[in-house]
Design an enzyme around this catalytic site. Structure first.
Site, PDB file in Angstrom:
ATOM      1  N   HIS A 288     -41.371 -22.301 -14.067  1.00 39.31           N
ATOM      2  CA  HIS A 288     -42.606 -22.405 -13.334  1.00 39.31           C
ATOM      3  C   HIS A 288     -42.582 -21.773 -12.035  1.00 39.31           C
ATOM      4  O   HIS A 288     -41.903 -22.050 -11.117  1.00 39.31           O
ATOM      5  CB  HIS A 288     -43.248 -23.699 -13.143  1.00 39.31           C
ATOM      6  CG  HIS A 288     -44.612 -23.797 -12.841  1.00 39.31           C
ATOM      7  ND1 HIS A 288     -45.796 -23.760 -13.373  1.00 39.31           N
ATOM      8  CD2 HIS A 288     -45.035 -23.816 -11.441  1.00 39.31           C
ATOM      9  CE1 HIS A 288     -46.859 -23.761 -12.330  1.00 39.31           C
ATOM     10  NE2 HIS A 288     -46.345 -24.027 -11.313  1.00 39.31           N
ATOM     11  N   CYS A 289     -43.294 -20.621 -11.767  1.00 34.04           N
ATOM     12  CA  CYS A 289     -43.335 -20.022 -10.529  1.00 34.04           C
ATOM     13  C   CYS A 289     -44.492 -20.272  -9.482  1.00 34.04           C
ATOM     14  O   CYS A 289     -45.434 -20.314  -9.890  1.00 34.04           O
ATOM     15  CB  CYS A 289     -43.282 -18.510 -10.824  1.00 34.04           C
ATOM     16  SG  CYS A 289     -43.255 -17.394  -9.211  1.00 34.04           S
ATOM     17  N   VAL A 290     -43.909 -20.852  -8.348  1.00 29.65           N
ATOM     18  CA  VAL A 290     -44.933 -21.272  -7.499  1.00 29.65           C
ATOM     19  C   VAL A 290     -45.418 -20.104  -6.709  1.00 29.65           C
ATOM     20  O   VAL A 290     -46.590 -20.401  -6.018  1.00 29.65           O
ATOM     21  CB  VAL A 290     -44.221 -22.171  -6.345  1.00 29.65           C
ATOM     22  CG1 VAL A 290     -43.790 -23.376  -6.978  1.00 29.65           C
ATOM     23  CG2 VAL A 290     -42.878 -21.709  -5.859  1.00 29.65           C
TER      24      VAL A 290
END
Length: 411
Positions: A288-290
């Protein structure tokens, strides 16, 4: 007659039921389901009053009070809009306000620049771990990334281009790179490969069928320790093989539970995983890429890699043009660490400060890009790497830069 008379009021009630009035541009429905107005944004906030009273009397404010205050602020932070005020995500505001202030303060003096540019990554990491621990979605990093791109480009146009060393061709190349970054980010923000609930018979076979099979397998393993459970799980394995999504071989009830997502109520294909931040399963989930506020999965992994590559090339090109303008007759590496007289005027100091800010962001993105290339070469995802480290089925190589997961098959 009495029955007919009793039925008439019921019909009248249905026909005379009042309709909801449309909201004006300054009205909204709050989190309690009540109609509210933007003019009452500072009214009836008991939690805020309690927090101020405890702060004035030098008493500690309870964490739950702070959370309620933040929830109230985020619910009331809205802008007028047609058919009701629209809610504004509070996490996008700090980058818009703090980034220009910090960079302008850092350009006043060399020591201030060192302090500010050192504290910015620390604050960003602190906020990342705070939100990551709570498994919350945030637009802070996406807002920071987009606003950083826009603000660096604005400073480049205002402070670097007027000096006359950047021609139209170079400016056009840099502008084209910026638009390509935005296009790649837009593509990476799309569906990463979310799994949806199977329709029709697949949905009916999902939960009850798997629970029945796992229950039978548990009964056999409890009653007959040496019994083979592959027979009871044959149908499940056949179903997964037909879908092309069999991750584990049939034989253990615990492995059956690993393929079944209880939250999404579906059978996960191979290498898919449930994201606790997005709240949905993703095909071949990497992480999950912020920075894009979304997962990186099967459908957007290539766009994510492309966005990183274009950003690195564009950023390095912009840094080179700026240093060549601010610190003339010096190489890029030398000018980055030794540029005498750069703080003599405010324009060159601001440009030099923005260069160092861009270098910090570029270095962090280059590290992510390198890790992605290494994982691709080993045919593993970032989540599989982290799982291998937690389960001690992988080993670190090259000072931890590479994680060899060849031991996954042996565990």
């Amino acid at each position: 007659m009495t029955q007919k008379g009793s039925m008439k009021p019921v019909k009248n009630k249905k026909t005379e039921e009042p309709e909801l009035e449309p909201l004006c541009c300054c009205e909204y429905i709050d989190r309690n389901g009540e109609k509210n107005h933007l003019g009452a944004c500072l009214c009836d906030c008991e939690d805020l009053d309690e927090g101020c009273d405890r702060w004035i009397t030098c008493k500690s404010v309870r964490p739950e009070t702070c959370e309620r205050i933040m929830d109230t602020i985020s619910d009331r932070l809205r802008i007028p809009w047609l058919r009701g005020a629209k809610k504004v995500n509070i996490s996008i505001i700090p980058p818009l306000v703090l980034l220009p202030v910090f960079l302008h303060v850092a350009s006043w003096h060399f020591l201030l620049g060192v302090v500010v540019l050192t504290s910015l990554p620390v604050l960003a990491l602190w906020y990342y771990y705070l939100t990551h621990r709570r498994k919350e979605q945030t637009l802070f990093f996406l807002s920071l990334g987009l606003f950083s791109l826009g603000y660096m480009y604005y400073v480049f146009l205002q402070e670097v281009v007027p000096r006359g060393r950047v021609g139209p061709t170079r400016l056009a190349v840099l502008t084209c790179g910026l638009f390509l970054i935005l296009l790649a980010l837009y593509r990476a923000k799309k569906n990463p490969g979310y799994l949806s609930n199977p329709a029709g018979t697949d949905r009916s076979l999902g939960g009850s069928h798997v629970e029945c099979l796992s229950r039978k397998g548990q009964e056999k393993t409890k009653g007959f320790p040496g019994a083979d459970t592959s027979g009871s799980l044959n149908n499940r394995a056949l179903k997964d093989d037909l879908k092309g999504s069999s991750r584990v071989s049939a034989g253990s009830p615990t492995k059956v539970k690993e393929d079944w997502c209880a939250k999404c109520q579906l059978v996960r294909p191979a290498r898919a995983w449930h994201c606790r931040i997005c709240g949905i399963c993703v095909r071949r989930m990497d992480h999950h890429c912020v920075w894009i506020n979304s997962c990186v999965g099967e459908s957007n992994h290539q766009a994510f890699i492309l966005a990183l590559l274009i950003f690195l090339l564009t950023s390095v090109y912009g840094i080179t043009l700026t240093l060549d303008t601010v610190c003339r007759d010096r190489s890029v590496f030398t000018a980055l660490f030794y540029c005498p007289g750069v703080y003599a005027n405010y324009s060159s100091a601001l440009s030099f400060t923005c260069v160092w800010y861009s270098v910090i962001i570029t270095a962090s993105m280059a590290y992510i890009f390198l890790i992605q290339l290494i994982n691709i070469s080993y045919n593993v995802t970032e989540r599989e790497v982290q799982q291998a480290l937690r389960q001690k089925t992988g080993r670190r190589l090259l000072c931890g830069l590479i994680v060899d997961t060849v031991l996954l098959g042996k565990s």
